[in-house]
Design a protein around this motif. Structure first.
Motif, PDB file in Angstrom:
ATOM      1  N   ALA A 110       0.828  -1.210   0.000  1.00 54.66           N
ATOM      2  CA  ALA A 110       0.000   0.000   0.000  1.00 54.66           C
ATOM      3  C   ALA A 110       0.862   1.260   0.000  1.00 54.66           C
ATOM      4  O   ALA A 110       0.511   2.262  -0.641  1.00 54.66           O
ATOM      5  N   LYS A 111       1.986   1.201   0.685  1.00 49.38           N
ATOM      6  CA  LYS A 111       2.879   2.354   0.740  1.00 49.38           C
ATOM      7  C   LYS A 111       3.678   2.519  -0.549  1.00 49.38           C
ATOM      8  O   LYS A 111       4.141   3.616  -0.866  1.00 49.38           O
ATOM      9  N   ALA A 112       3.823   1.434  -1.302  1.00 50.36           N
ATOM     10  CA  ALA A 112       4.643   1.458  -2.510  1.00 50.36           C
ATOM     11  C   ALA A 112       3.953   2.142  -3.685  1.00 50.36           C
ATOM     12  O   ALA A 112       4.618   2.601  -4.616  1.00 50.36           O
ATOM     13  N   VAL A 113       2.620   2.190  -3.647  1.00 45.64           N
ATOM     14  CA  VAL A 113       1.855   2.782  -4.753  1.00 45.64           C
ATOM     15  C   VAL A 113       0.758   3.681  -4.203  1.00 45.64           C
ATOM     16  O   VAL A 113       0.408   3.608  -3.025  1.00 45.64           O
ATOM     17  N   SER A 114       0.190   4.508  -5.067  1.00 48.64           N
ATOM     18  CA  SER A 114      -0.909   5.382  -4.645  1.00 48.64           C
ATOM     19  C   SER A 114      -2.268   4.726  -4.877  1.00 48.64           C
ATOM     20  O   SER A 114      -3.296   5.290  -4.512  1.00 48.64           O
ATOM     21  N   ILE A 115      -2.283   3.530  -5.474  1.00 50.00           N
ATOM     22  CA  ILE A 115      -3.528   2.817  -5.747  1.00 50.00           C
ATOM     23  C   ILE A 115      -4.055   2.222  -4.438  1.00 50.00           C
ATOM     24  O   ILE A 115      -3.296   1.605  -3.685  1.00 50.00           O
ATOM     25  N   PRO A 116      -5.343   2.369  -4.133  1.00 52.20           N
ATOM     26  CA  PRO A 116      -5.898   1.759  -2.921  1.00 52.20           C
ATOM     27  C   PRO A 116      -5.701   0.239  -2.927  1.00 52.20           C
ATOM     28  O   PRO A 116      -5.854  -0.403  -3.971  1.00 52.20           O
ATOM     29  N   VAL A 117      -5.367  -0.320  -1.776  1.00 49.16           N
ATOM     30  CA  VAL A 117      -5.110  -1.761  -1.656  1.00 49.16           C
ATOM     31  C   VAL A 117      -6.193  -2.416  -0.804  1.00 49.16           C
ATOM     32  O   VAL A 117      -6.551  -1.904   0.259  1.00 49.16           O
ATOM     33  N   ILE A 118      -6.697  -3.540  -1.296  1.00 51.49           N
ATOM     34  CA  ILE A 118      -7.673  -4.355  -0.568  1.00 51.49           C
ATOM     35  C   ILE A 118      -6.957  -5.602  -0.082  1.00 51.49           C
ATOM     36  O   ILE A 118      -6.386  -6.356  -0.882  1.00 51.49           O
TER      37      ILE A 118
END
Length: 243
Positions: free
Chosen positions: A186-194
């Motif tokens: 989640a910290k590696a990208v700005s895309i929301p993670v589920i």
């Protein structure tokens, strides 16, 4: 944070696998549409559907069950498993599926994912299924050389609605969410993670909530919900609680 109850479809039934093994399936409902209606009545706001047979076959197999669910409930739903080409993406979105989850094809043909994102803003989710940090494909039967964060970064800023990150070794095992790996992604990208794989109790939801600011936007609930370890009302209340 959104909780997604999972309906995994195998041979027309709602099942749960253990660590992705098709021969380790427990049938929880032989009428998936009935299961979907139960989840809707519990107050869930989304459904997470997976065509398990389709993931191995590379094409939709449990279409009839998916269509029955769509006809039975009004909830938005995301669907993965066997979606490997543009025609299948179009078919499911036209059939009323809110978001398609692209996993194997995200590794094999990332250009198709980008193309689909442009054509259908907000309707494409990337599924990243990892074993020991490495991405698995073809219904988790094959390992790739890609690291999970490496694959995720390929889709930064192309319009992916979310990433479903599954720790395969924990899936269906009730061992708890892999918090460290999920938060790192989640910290590696700005895309929301589920988060997916291993959710065992409300404590997992509490731990995910504490990391919500890192970009964790939701969690998939499977076996713990089916076998009563997770109380739906309490879980939903916690997930919806303001930070």
């Amino acid at each position: 944070m959104i909780l997604y109850p999972a309906i995994d479809l195998k041979d027309g039934q709602a099942v749960r696998l253990l660590r992705g093994e098709m021969d380790q399936a427990t049938v929880f409902n032989d009428d998936p549409a009935d299961q979907a209606a139960k989840f809707e009545a519990m107050g869930f706001e989304w459904l997470h559907l997976v065509d398990l047979n389709g993931a191995f076959a590379g094409k939709p197999v449990n279409a009839a069950a998916v269509e029955a669910i769509r006809a039975r409930v009004t909830l938005p739903m995301q669907l993965g498993g066997g979606i490997r080409d543009r025609a299948t993406i179009e078919r499911w979105l036209e059939a009323g599926i809110t978001r398609v989850i692209l996993g194997t094809i995200a590794v094999r043909d990332p250009a198709l994912v980008i193309e689909a994102c442009k054509a259908h803003p907000g309707a494409v989710v990337v599924g990243i299924d990892a074993r020991a940090g490495r991405v698995a494909v073809e219904g988790w039967a094959e390992a790739s050389s890609l690291q999970a964060d490496e694959l995720a970064r390929r889709f930064e800023d192309v319009g992916v609605a979310a990433i479903v990150y599954t720790d395969i070794d924990r899936d269906g095992a009730l061992q708890g969410i892999n918090l460290e790996a999920t938060e790192a992604l989640a910290k590696a990208v700005s895309i929301p993670v589920i988060a997916s794989g291993g959710l065992a109790s409300i404590e997992d939801i509490r731990a995910l909530k504490a990391r919500e600011e890192s970009g964790i936007a939701g969690a998939i609930c499977g076996r713990a919900l089916y076998d009563g370890r997770l109380d739906p009302a309490a879980a939903l209340a916690l997930a919806r609680k303001a930070a």
